[in-house]
Design a protein around this motif. Structure first.
Motif, PDB file in Angstrom:
ATOM      1  N   THR A  30       0.811  -1.219   0.000  1.00  0.00           N
ATOM      2  CA  THR A  30       0.000   0.000   0.000  1.00  0.00           C
ATOM      3  C   THR A  30       0.843   1.267   0.000  1.00  0.00           C
ATOM      4  OG1 THR A  30      -1.876  -1.159   0.963  1.00  0.00           O
ATOM      5  CG2 THR A  30      -1.843   1.236   1.191  1.00  0.00           C
ATOM      6  N   PRO A  31       1.825   1.426   0.900  1.00  0.00           N
ATOM      7  CA  PRO A  31       2.639   2.660   0.845  1.00  0.00           C
ATOM      8  C   PRO A  31       3.406   2.809  -0.466  1.00  0.00           C
ATOM      9  CG  PRO A  31       2.990   1.503   2.924  1.00  0.00           C
ATOM     10  CD  PRO A  31       2.183   0.592   2.045  1.00  0.00           C
ATOM     11  N   LEU A  32       3.891   1.701  -1.014  1.00  0.00           N
ATOM     12  CA  LEU A  32       4.616   1.748  -2.290  1.00  0.00           C
ATOM     13  C   LEU A  32       3.692   2.201  -3.420  1.00  0.00           C
ATOM     14  CD1 LEU A  32       7.132   1.121  -4.028  1.00  0.00           C
ATOM     15  CD2 LEU A  32       6.259  -1.213  -4.224  1.00  0.00           C
ATOM     16  N   VAL A  33       2.484   1.655  -3.459  1.00  0.00           N
ATOM     17  CA  VAL A  33       1.514   2.020  -4.494  1.00  0.00           C
ATOM     18  C   VAL A  33       1.114   3.487  -4.339  1.00  0.00           C
ATOM     19  CG1 VAL A  33      -0.836   1.612  -5.293  1.00  0.00           C
ATOM     20  CG2 VAL A  33       0.680  -0.317  -4.889  1.00  0.00           C
TER      21      VAL A  33
ATOM     22  N   ARG B 189      -5.049   6.885  -6.705  1.00  0.00           N
ATOM     23  CA  ARG B 189      -6.064   6.042  -7.342  1.00  0.00           C
ATOM     24  C   ARG B 189      -5.708   4.559  -7.394  1.00  0.00           C
ATOM     25  NH1 ARG B 189      -7.524   9.242 -12.845  1.00  0.00           N
ATOM     26  NH2 ARG B 189      -8.567  11.014 -11.898  1.00  0.00           N
ATOM     27  N   TRP B 190      -4.486   4.187  -7.291  1.00  0.00           N
ATOM     28  CA  TRP B 190      -4.079   2.814  -7.576  1.00  0.00           C
ATOM     29  C   TRP B 190      -4.211   1.854  -6.391  1.00  0.00           C
ATOM     30  CZ3 TRP B 190       0.930   4.152 -10.667  1.00  0.00           C
ATOM     31  CH2 TRP B 190       0.592   4.368 -12.011  1.00  0.00           C
ATOM     32  N   GLY B 191      -5.130   2.112  -5.484  1.00  0.00           N
ATOM     33  CA  GLY B 191      -5.302   1.233  -4.326  1.00  0.00           C
ATOM     34  C   GLY B 191      -5.637  -0.199  -4.703  1.00  0.00           C
ATOM     35  N   GLY B 192      -6.326  -0.368  -5.825  1.00  0.00           N
ATOM     36  CA  GLY B 192      -6.673  -1.713  -6.276  1.00  0.00           C
ATOM     37  C   GLY B 192      -5.457  -2.575  -6.569  1.00  0.00           C
ATOM     38  N   LEU B 193      -4.347  -1.947  -6.962  1.00  0.00           N
ATOM     39  CA  LEU B 193      -3.121  -2.714  -7.218  1.00  0.00           C
ATOM     40  C   LEU B 193      -2.588  -3.335  -5.930  1.00  0.00           C
ATOM     41  CD1 LEU B 193      -1.276  -0.369  -9.737  1.00  0.00           C
ATOM     42  CD2 LEU B 193      -2.500  -2.490 -10.231  1.00  0.00           C
ATOM     43  N   ALA B 194      -2.574  -2.574  -4.847  1.00  0.00           N
ATOM     44  CA  ALA B 194      -2.109  -3.097  -3.560  1.00  0.00           C
ATOM     45  C   ALA B 194      -3.060  -4.181  -3.058  1.00  0.00           C
ATOM     46  CB  ALA B 194      -1.997  -1.966  -2.540  1.00  0.00           C
TER      47      ALA B 194
ATOM     48  N   ILE C  84     -18.772   3.045  -7.755  1.00  0.00           N
ATOM     49  CA  ILE C  84     -18.644   3.318  -6.324  1.00  0.00           C
ATOM     50  C   ILE C  84     -17.216   3.719  -5.991  1.00  0.00           C
ATOM     51  CG2 ILE C  84     -18.716   2.287  -4.025  1.00  0.00           C
ATOM     52  CD1 ILE C  84     -21.088   0.573  -5.075  1.00  0.00           C
ATOM     53  N   ASP C  85     -16.251   2.989  -6.576  1.00  0.00           N
ATOM     54  CA  ASP C  85     -14.843   3.285  -6.325  1.00  0.00           C
ATOM     55  C   ASP C  85     -14.478   4.675  -6.844  1.00  0.00           C
ATOM     56  OD1 ASP C  85     -12.155   2.601  -5.527  1.00  0.00           O
ATOM     57  OD2 ASP C  85     -11.701   2.346  -7.654  1.00  0.00           O
ATOM     58  N   GLY C  86     -15.142   5.118  -7.882  1.00  0.00           N
ATOM     59  CA  GLY C  86     -14.849   6.436  -8.458  1.00  0.00           C
ATOM     60  C   GLY C  86     -15.353   7.601  -7.622  1.00  0.00           C
TER      61      GLY C  86
END
Length: 162
Positions: A22-25, A50-55, A159-161
């Motif tokens: 999470t911190p890296l993303v 925005r890239w929380g989904g990647l973590a 919802i995520d948006g």
């Protein structure tokens, strides 16, 4: 190793990976300008990555891989992994470049097709409340399944948006 121990280990690895990624993303999202700024359609008051989904997906990967390769599921979860990779990649690109709805729809259609045809997951009937019982969808099974998968995926995206 018994299934409960291996499941617990898989969960702990996923949890640690999500927390460490999470911190890296967040740092990468800020560096590449992949952030949401406060506005009329936003609930947040400060710039938000925005890239929380990647973590989240990185954290989910060990559990998916465990389900695919450690259990006797005959590869049942592999289509979910492939479709998820497709959608997560599309989502990350969309967060960075703002893809149009047509491209996002094609991506959701491809992900749904992987689930429907490679995963052999199709809604053949739906249950109802009351005296009607079960409704057989017949020729509408595959279109209904597409509608369900794309509808839920798009709803989560909307919802995520926010």
């Amino acid at each position: 190793m018994d299934p409960i121990t291996s499941t617990t280990i898989s969960f702990l690895i996923s949890l640690i990976l999500a927390f460490t990624m999470t911190p890296l993303v967040i740092m990468l999202a800020k560096r590449y300008g992949c952030v949401d700024k406060p506005g009329v359609r936003r609930f947040h008051n400060k710039v938000t990555p925005r890239w929380g989904g990647l973590a989240f997906f990185a954290g989910l990967l060990p559990t998916l891989l465990y389900l695919i390769f450690s259990l006797t599921t005959d590869g049942f979860f592999l289509p979910f992994l492939v479709a998820s990779l497709c959608l997560v990649t599309l989502g990350a690109i969309d967060d960075y470049k703002q893809l149009g709805w047509k491209i996002k729809f094609v991506g959701m259609f491809i992900g749904s097709s992987i689930i429907i045809f490679y995963g052999d997951i199709v809604v053949h009937h739906i249950g109802t409340y009351g005296h009607m019982g079960k409704i057989d969808l017949g020729n509408f099974s595959i279109p209904f399944t597409y509608l369900g998968i794309i509808g839920v995926t798009n709803s989560i995206n909307l919802i995520d948006g926010l």
